[in-house]
Design a protein around this motif. Sequence first.
Motif, PDB file in Angstrom:
ATOM      1  N   LEU A   1      33.521  18.014 -48.197  1.00  0.00           N
ATOM      2  CA  LEU A   1      32.257  17.281 -48.328  1.00  0.00           C
ATOM      3  C   LEU A   1      31.960  16.483 -47.060  1.00  0.00           C
ATOM      4  N   ILE A   2      33.009  15.900 -46.467  1.00  0.00           N
ATOM      5  CA  ILE A   2      32.800  15.138 -45.217  1.00  0.00           C
ATOM      6  C   ILE A   2      32.323  16.089 -44.112  1.00  0.00           C
ATOM      7  N   ILE A   3      32.999  17.244 -44.013  1.00  0.00           N
ATOM      8  CA  ILE A   3      32.602  18.224 -42.988  1.00  0.00           C
ATOM      9  C   ILE A   3      31.154  18.661 -43.228  1.00  0.00           C
ATOM     10  N   GLY A   4      30.827  18.908 -44.502  1.00  0.00           N
ATOM     11  CA  GLY A   4      29.465  19.307 -44.845  1.00  0.00           C
ATOM     12  C   GLY A   4      28.448  18.277 -44.382  1.00  0.00           C
ATOM     13  N   LEU A   5      28.743  17.015 -44.660  1.00  0.00           N
ATOM     14  CA  LEU A   5      27.840  15.938 -44.249  1.00  0.00           C
ATOM     15  C   LEU A   5      27.676  15.912 -42.732  1.00  0.00           C
ATOM     16  N   LEU A   6      28.798  16.042 -42.029  1.00  0.00           N
ATOM     17  CA  LEU A   6      28.751  15.997 -40.561  1.00  0.00           C
ATOM     18  C   LEU A   6      27.957  17.178 -40.006  1.00  0.00           C
ATOM     19  N   VAL A   7      28.189  18.368 -40.578  1.00  0.00           N
ATOM     20  CA  VAL A   7      27.469  19.558 -40.106  1.00  0.00           C
ATOM     21  C   VAL A   7      25.968  19.392 -40.329  1.00  0.00           C
ATOM     22  N   SER A   8      25.606  18.798 -41.474  1.00  0.00           N
ATOM     23  CA  SER A   8      24.174  18.647 -41.771  1.00  0.00           C
ATOM     24  C   SER A   8      23.474  17.773 -40.731  1.00  0.00           C
ATOM     25  N   LEU A   9      24.227  16.887 -40.100  1.00  0.00           N
ATOM     26  CA  LEU A   9      23.615  16.008 -39.089  1.00  0.00           C
ATOM     27  C   LEU A   9      23.110  16.797 -37.882  1.00  0.00           C
ATOM     28  N   PHE A  10      23.754  17.945 -37.620  1.00  0.00           N
ATOM     29  CA  PHE A  10      23.344  18.751 -36.467  1.00  0.00           C
ATOM     30  C   PHE A  10      21.938  19.326 -36.642  1.00  0.00           C
ATOM     31  N   HIS A  11      21.462  19.294 -37.876  1.00  0.00           N
ATOM     32  CA  HIS A  11      20.114  19.796 -38.126  1.00  0.00           C
ATOM     33  C   HIS A  11      19.054  18.775 -37.706  1.00  0.00           C
ATOM     34  N   LEU A  12      19.459  17.545 -37.556  1.00  0.00           N
ATOM     35  CA  LEU A  12      18.502  16.482 -37.252  1.00  0.00           C
ATOM     36  C   LEU A  12      18.283  16.352 -35.754  1.00  0.00           C
ATOM     37  N   GLY A  13      17.065  16.047 -35.390  1.00  0.00           N
ATOM     38  CA  GLY A  13      16.792  15.761 -33.984  1.00  0.00           C
ATOM     39  C   GLY A  13      17.487  14.483 -33.561  1.00  0.00           C
ATOM     40  N   HIS A  14      17.549  13.520 -34.476  1.00  0.00           N
ATOM     41  CA  HIS A  14      18.193  12.236 -34.188  1.00  0.00           C
ATOM     42  C   HIS A  14      19.219  11.907 -35.278  1.00  0.00           C
ATOM     43  N   PRO A  15      20.436  12.449 -35.142  1.00  0.00           N
ATOM     44  CA  PRO A  15      21.458  12.208 -36.178  1.00  0.00           C
ATOM     45  C   PRO A  15      21.786  10.725 -36.354  1.00  0.00           C
ATOM     46  N   GLU A  16      21.612   9.945 -35.282  1.00  0.00           N
ATOM     47  CA  GLU A  16      21.957   8.522 -35.373  1.00  0.00           C
ATOM     48  C   GLU A  16      21.032   7.765 -36.332  1.00  0.00           C
ATOM     49  N   LYS A  17      19.902   8.381 -36.650  1.00  0.00           N
ATOM     50  CA  LYS A  17      18.968   7.723 -37.575  1.00  0.00           C
ATOM     51  C   LYS A  17      19.072   8.303 -38.985  1.00  0.00           C
ATOM     52  N   ALA A  18      20.191   9.001 -39.259  1.00  0.00           N
ATOM     53  CA  ALA A  18      20.314   9.745 -40.528  1.00  0.00           C
ATOM     54  C   ALA A  18      20.156   8.861 -41.759  1.00  0.00           C
ATOM     55  N   MET A  19      20.563   7.599 -41.659  1.00  0.00           N
ATOM     56  CA  MET A  19      20.482   6.724 -42.839  1.00  0.00           C
ATOM     57  C   MET A  19      19.037   6.533 -43.306  1.00  0.00           C
ATOM     58  N   LYS A  20      18.094   6.762 -42.399  1.00  0.00           N
ATOM     59  CA  LYS A  20      16.688   6.607 -42.786  1.00  0.00           C
ATOM     60  C   LYS A  20      16.242   7.703 -43.758  1.00  0.00           C
ATOM     61  N   ALA A  21      17.067   8.741 -43.880  1.00  0.00           N
ATOM     62  CA  ALA A  21      16.715   9.847 -44.778  1.00  0.00           C
ATOM     63  C   ALA A  21      16.736   9.425 -46.246  1.00  0.00           C
ATOM     64  N   PHE A  22      17.215   8.222 -46.546  1.00  0.00           N
ATOM     65  CA  PHE A  22      17.248   7.773 -47.944  1.00  0.00           C
ATOM     66  C   PHE A  22      16.018   6.948 -48.309  1.00  0.00           C
ATOM     67  N   TYR A  23      15.070   6.805 -47.384  1.00  0.00           N
ATOM     68  CA  TYR A  23      13.950   5.881 -47.608  1.00  0.00           C
ATOM     69  C   TYR A  23      12.954   6.363 -48.670  1.00  0.00           C
ATOM     70  N   ASN A  24      12.876   7.676 -48.890  1.00  0.00           N
ATOM     71  CA  ASN A  24      11.801   8.181 -49.753  1.00  0.00           C
ATOM     72  C   ASN A  24      12.332   8.820 -51.032  1.00  0.00           C
ATOM     73  N   ILE A  25      13.169   8.063 -51.738  1.00  0.00           N
ATOM     74  CA  ILE A  25      13.721   8.562 -53.006  1.00  0.00           C
ATOM     75  C   ILE A  25      12.589   8.849 -54.001  1.00  0.00           C
ATOM     76  N   ARG A  26      11.484   8.095 -53.854  1.00  0.00           N
ATOM     77  CA  ARG A  26      10.368   8.190 -54.801  1.00  0.00           C
ATOM     78  C   ARG A  26       9.792   9.610 -54.873  1.00  0.00           C
ATOM     79  N   SER A  27       9.681  10.301 -53.724  1.00  0.00           N
ATOM     80  CA  SER A  27       9.035  11.616 -53.805  1.00  0.00           C
ATOM     81  C   SER A  27       9.748  12.737 -53.057  1.00  0.00           C
ATOM     82  N   SER A  28      10.732  12.426 -52.225  1.00  0.00           N
ATOM     83  CA  SER A  28      11.346  13.481 -51.411  1.00  0.00           C
ATOM     84  C   SER A  28      12.685  13.942 -51.997  1.00  0.00           C
ATOM     85  N   TRP A  29      12.775  15.227 -52.284  1.00  0.00           N
ATOM     86  CA  TRP A  29      14.039  15.780 -52.797  1.00  0.00           C
ATOM     87  C   TRP A  29      15.117  15.750 -51.737  1.00  0.00           C
ATOM     88  N   LEU A  30      14.711  15.745 -50.472  1.00  0.00           N
ATOM     89  CA  LEU A  30      15.699  15.664 -49.392  1.00  0.00           C
ATOM     90  C   LEU A  30      16.392  14.295 -49.417  1.00  0.00           C
TER      91      LEU A  30
END
Lengths: 286, 219
Positions: free
Chosen positions: A56-85
């Motif tokens: 699971l840790i490896i999976g999480l780390l690999v998923s960061l490579f998909h982001l243009g800015h992995p350092e901002k990954a924590m911002k991906a939790f901002y839209n729980i209201r409507s985003s399945w991501l």
Amino acid sequence: MESKDWPLVIFTIIVQLAMGMILMCVGFDGYLASKAGMETAQKVMQWVVFLTAPLLIIGLLVSLFHLGHPEKAMKAFYNIRSSWLSREGLLMGILTMTLCFLAILHIFGPVSREVIKPILWTATVMSLVLVFCMSKIYLLRTVPSWNRNTTPIAFYTTTILLGAVAYAVVCVSGVPSAQGRWLTEILSVLAILALFLVGIQSAIISVGLFTGDAESSPKEGIVPGWKKNNRTVVLRIVFAFAGLGFFGVALFTSFLFLVYLAFILVLVSEIAGRFFFYASHERVGI
Amino acid sequence: MKDKLNFNQIAFYADMTLCTGCKACMIACKDKNDLDVGVNWRRVVEYTGGEWVQEGNAWRQDIFSHYFSVSCNHCNTPICVESCPTTALCKDENGVVSLDRDKCIGCRYCEWGCPYGAPQYDEKSKLMTKCDFCSDYLEEGRDPACVAACPTRALHFGEFEELKKKLNGTVSLAPLPKYELTDPALIIKPHRNARPVGFKGGEISNPEEVRWNPKIGLW
């Protein structure tokens, strides 16, 4: 598919493999405890925890490579209201922390099964919900080739199939005294389950190919990306059935190492399948 | 000079009967926003098609070709805003779908869903980019760059409901998607050869200009 989607292929497969192992572990734990003894059940559970936490840790780390800015990954939790991501990311984080907590408990000494089991059950429920969230990400109303009932079914079958074959590997290799009737029975159940799931996957592939969405693919008349990647689909099917074949041979002979080969073939088959899934992305419009 | 900053839902109006495909709007947009190669917030689609059709004993061809200019349509139910995990995309007070680049993480999820190809990834900044209706120009009381640059006056903008009442237009045209999917704030006056949504006999003849879609295969 674009090259930027490779991290997503690897991420989804690794995480679904880990979640499948959790499901199998919980599903077979009672049977294992009654037939092979508490010690064996404990040992298998420990292996599952020790394997899934890093996966699971490896999976999480690999998923960061998909982001243009992995350092901002924590911002991906901002839209729980409507985003399945967002929902997937949050649940993924909680599941990873849960498994890491379990692994740490195991590292610091023997832990009562009564403590472990409720946590593992919670992880199981989270895994089932997480697979649903993962599939919902792709149910975009503007992407007909993904927006089908077969997408969540395919994600669940991949999870359980990879989990079943990986669990077989754990049973064969994780317990030094792995032999006897209990092992044969468990491998038999896993083999039947795997055969059933590959059957479902073959049906999904057929449905996808022969009832392709005309709206998204006016020229090909079948799933978008098929012409370019039809060999990938063939590879997927051949490897899945070859894996099942080796699983069967391992079951009826004493060559248990063939279970490893079966796992590798099924894993490659699933990676090819997920590759084709991303390659079939074609949205309506411009 | 109009009162540019008091919209419920700002919208573009494109008159396909006037568009000559000169792409001045594309160039003006690229220039104003300093867009990199491959990033085109406004694109001019060349839609062509036709075949041989039988009329009695005679065969004739019904070849057609026309242009229309498209950018972000600042939809009323924007799929990009729904799916963005960071809330970087949102509808502002004028109905513009705007992007907060500080919040954007470059996940490209918005790009997957938008049926108009509006959110586009910038390889240099590793962030999404998109049309903001030239909000800075609007604040200064100026027209958006694409509207101002159009030599045939094919592009206009205004309050969506007013444009709908005033102008006889549609968005149910090929190769655009079904209107209901995202409810775009766009009105088009159709070309005489325009085909309805879902028409299969045509294709975009300049996909490399209007789509960024480098598909790869395993072999």
